[in-house]
Design a protein around this motif. Sequence first.
Motif, PDB file in Angstrom:
ATOM      1  N   VAL A 361     112.103  28.687  52.881  1.00 13.57           N
ATOM      2  CA  VAL A 361     113.453  28.162  53.140  1.00 13.57           C
ATOM      3  C   VAL A 361     114.378  28.478  51.972  1.00 13.57           C
ATOM      4  O   VAL A 361     115.537  28.882  52.165  1.00 13.57           O
ATOM      5  N   SER A 362     113.877  28.352  50.751  1.00 18.92           N
ATOM      6  CA  SER A 362     114.684  28.617  49.555  1.00 18.92           C
ATOM      7  C   SER A 362     115.099  30.091  49.484  1.00 18.92           C
ATOM      8  O   SER A 362     116.260  30.409  49.212  1.00 18.92           O
ATOM      9  N   ILE A 363     114.135  30.982  49.721  1.00 17.79           N
ATOM     10  CA  ILE A 363     114.444  32.414  49.681  1.00 17.79           C
ATOM     11  C   ILE A 363     115.439  32.782  50.781  1.00 17.79           C
ATOM     12  O   ILE A 363     116.401  33.530  50.545  1.00 17.79           O
ATOM     13  N   THR A 364     115.221  32.246  51.966  1.00 20.85           N
ATOM     14  CA  THR A 364     116.123  32.529  53.085  1.00 20.85           C
ATOM     15  C   THR A 364     117.537  32.064  52.773  1.00 20.85           C
ATOM     16  O   THR A 364     118.515  32.778  53.060  1.00 20.85           O
ATOM     17  N   ALA A 365     117.652  30.878  52.178  1.00 20.85           N
ATOM     18  CA  ALA A 365     118.976  30.361  51.817  1.00 20.85           C
ATOM     19  C   ALA A 365     119.650  31.272  50.798  1.00 20.85           C
ATOM     20  O   ALA A 365     120.856  31.540  50.888  1.00 20.85           O
ATOM     21  N   ALA A 366     118.878  31.764  49.820  1.00 23.28           N
ATOM     22  CA  ALA A 366     119.435  32.662  48.807  1.00 23.28           C
ATOM     23  C   ALA A 366     119.966  33.940  49.441  1.00 23.28           C
ATOM     24  O   ALA A 366     121.024  34.454  49.042  1.00 23.28           O
ATOM     25  N   VAL A 367     119.245  34.446  50.428  1.00 22.23           N
ATOM     26  CA  VAL A 367     119.677  35.671  51.111  1.00 22.23           C
ATOM     27  C   VAL A 367     120.921  35.406  51.953  1.00 22.23           C
ATOM     28  O   VAL A 367     121.898  36.173  51.912  1.00 22.23           O
ATOM     29  N   LEU A 368     120.909  34.313  52.701  1.00 25.68           N
ATOM     30  CA  LEU A 368     122.038  34.007  53.593  1.00 25.68           C
ATOM     31  C   LEU A 368     123.318  33.730  52.813  1.00 25.68           C
ATOM     32  O   LEU A 368     124.417  34.115  53.235  1.00 25.68           O
ATOM     33  N   PHE A 369     123.192  33.077  51.668  1.00 27.39           N
ATOM     34  CA  PHE A 369     124.366  32.769  50.850  1.00 27.39           C
ATOM     35  C   PHE A 369     124.693  33.885  49.858  1.00 27.39           C
ATOM     36  O   PHE A 369     125.594  33.744  49.034  1.00 27.39           O
ATOM     37  N   ARG A 370     123.927  34.973  49.940  1.00 29.74           N
ATOM     38  CA  ARG A 370     124.151  36.170  49.121  1.00 29.74           C
ATOM     39  C   ARG A 370     124.198  35.860  47.618  1.00 29.74           C
ATOM     40  O   ARG A 370     125.060  36.343  46.879  1.00 29.74           O
ATOM     41  N   LEU A 371     123.252  35.045  47.192  1.00 28.72           N
ATOM     42  CA  LEU A 371     123.155  34.746  45.770  1.00 28.72           C
ATOM     43  C   LEU A 371     122.601  35.951  45.022  1.00 28.72           C
ATOM     44  O   LEU A 371     121.765  36.688  45.549  1.00 28.72           O
ATOM     45  N   ASP A 372     123.081  36.152  43.812  1.00 24.50           N
ATOM     46  CA  ASP A 372     122.499  37.189  42.965  1.00 24.50           C
ATOM     47  C   ASP A 372     121.066  36.768  42.659  1.00 24.50           C
ATOM     48  O   ASP A 372     120.834  35.663  42.166  1.00 24.50           O
ATOM     49  N   PRO A 373     120.076  37.615  42.971  1.00 22.75           N
ATOM     50  CA  PRO A 373     118.686  37.174  42.861  1.00 22.75           C
ATOM     51  C   PRO A 373     118.265  36.727  41.469  1.00 22.75           C
ATOM     52  O   PRO A 373     117.535  35.738  41.327  1.00 22.75           O
ATOM     53  N   ALA A 374     118.714  37.438  40.428  1.00 17.57           N
ATOM     54  CA  ALA A 374     118.336  37.075  39.064  1.00 17.57           C
ATOM     55  C   ALA A 374     119.377  36.174  38.416  1.00 17.57           C
ATOM     56  O   ALA A 374     119.051  35.130  37.843  1.00 17.57           O
ATOM     57  N   GLY A 375     120.643  36.564  38.490  1.00 20.27           N
ATOM     58  CA  GLY A 375     121.710  35.844  37.794  1.00 20.27           C
ATOM     59  C   GLY A 375     121.986  34.461  38.338  1.00 20.27           C
ATOM     60  O   GLY A 375     122.470  33.590  37.607  1.00 20.27           O
ATOM     61  N   GLN A 376     121.685  34.218  39.622  1.00 21.96           N
ATOM     62  CA  GLN A 376     121.934  32.904  40.210  1.00 21.96           C
ATOM     63  C   GLN A 376     120.644  32.246  40.713  1.00 21.96           C
ATOM     64  O   GLN A 376     120.261  31.189  40.224  1.00 21.96           O
ATOM     65  N   PHE A 377     119.982  32.877  41.670  1.00 18.12           N
ATOM     66  CA  PHE A 377     118.806  32.271  42.286  1.00 18.12           C
ATOM     67  C   PHE A 377     117.743  31.920  41.240  1.00 18.12           C
ATOM     68  O   PHE A 377     117.293  30.772  41.140  1.00 18.12           O
TER      69      PHE A 377
END
Length: 497
Positions: A361-377
């Motif tokens: 769920v966390s990874i999916t949310a990061a993808v859907l909200f287009r978070l920067d994988p390293a700088g934000q997520f």
Amino acid sequence: MSETIAVPEHLDDPAPPARKLRGNLGVAAIVFMVVAAAAPLGVIGGVVPLGLANGNGSGFPATFIISTVILLLFSAGFTAMTPYVEDAGAFFSYVRRALGFPTGMGIAFVAVLSYIALEAGVYGLIGPAGTAVVELFGGPSLPWWLFAAAAFAIITYLGYRNIELSSQVLAVLLTAEIAIVVVLDAVIVAQGGDHGLSTGIVNPGAIFSGSLGIGLLFAIISYVGFEATAIFRDEARDPDRTIPRATYVSLILIGVFYAVTSWALISGWGDQQAVARATESGDTFLGDTARRYIGIVGADIISVLYFTSLFACILAFHNVVSRYVFALSQRDILPASLSYPHPRHGSPHRASLWVSAVVAVSITAAVLFRLDPAGQFYTWFAGTTTVGIVVLLLATTVAVIVFFGRDRRGYSLWRVRVAPALGALGLALSLVLILTNLKDLVGGSSVLAWVILSLLVLAFASGTAVGIRLGDKVIESRTVAGDAAAGDPIDDEAVRS
């Protein structure tokens, strides 16, 4: 006087055999999992440049020595209490034993939040690392979440299986990443560095230069996961001997590796040039150093092993948090269905799948909200873990001091009182430094820093509330016979604990 207190099985009695994990882990197997959780290559490639650039420069390797000493002091009392904590709940079991059931449940919820946050967050690093490896060998630029999804599937499978399989995978990956870095260290030292070997590690002027506090902060972060030795109690061959030995070996191995390697990397450029390069191009600092001393092939190998190091880190933390969930479900804090091990593998397969679902769920949310994988997520989740883990270490140290406060149980004054007190002082200082700089750790956002602190406070409060509710049920369920009915006092806190 005749008195009988009926206490529900899920709070005080040992768990039934059907709800215990099985395994035959020795010291080496546990050490591999714990050191893998620390992601040594990830620390060398990511944390060390940050420590050089923002901390105390060429004196930064000394902060690893300081951190190791603080955590060894913590471990003195932690391992002394191990024989008196019979369940595999790690931090929350120690706190519950000494400070009572409600406080233990609060710490348990903080632990679960902290470990799941780190497991999920590291997917934000492994995705881009996978993309870089494919591009390194001439492949196309693929989205980071494809590699995160592939790693997720494999880790979910390994978490479902017997713990020995995970330990074997981690042993191979960890040996490879440490070997390549040792080769790099040896070449730099053999060549005498850029213009002589750095003296910053033993130079008080360098150690106390810049910001020692920031340096110590980054160093402490690098040890997250070492304390998880106790979570494997049920699967250890001889827990009262294996857990303490694995704890000390892990700490010393991690500390020596970090201190020596960071010192070698600085020597590879010279004190001033190393700090300048770490500041200007921290992302490529390790790769640039490898390319300079062991060639392009060596640098490519390090790029690949950086990816596998992150995989090993996620797998190790997945095993840890799955066992936290299993331990809580054994006591029916979480659904009891999660506490039944796999009939053939002896693994916490249901708890593992539950953790995987939360991470997904966390990874999916990061993808859907287009978070920067390293700088934000990753950064946001790692900030949560950093604060949470230091709080857990500090609470456990206090629990040790309280537990041995009246009776040292044959241990020396140093081991169960003086050393834990000094460790608590060092951890308290580290926590202050982390809270003071939390805003910078999570991208400069004060709002996000407060959100992280609020989540941890909420987790502790929720766990404590659950503990109080269940503790009150224990007191309400007691049956009192004889003159207890005439008003004899009963220690409610003792019953709760």
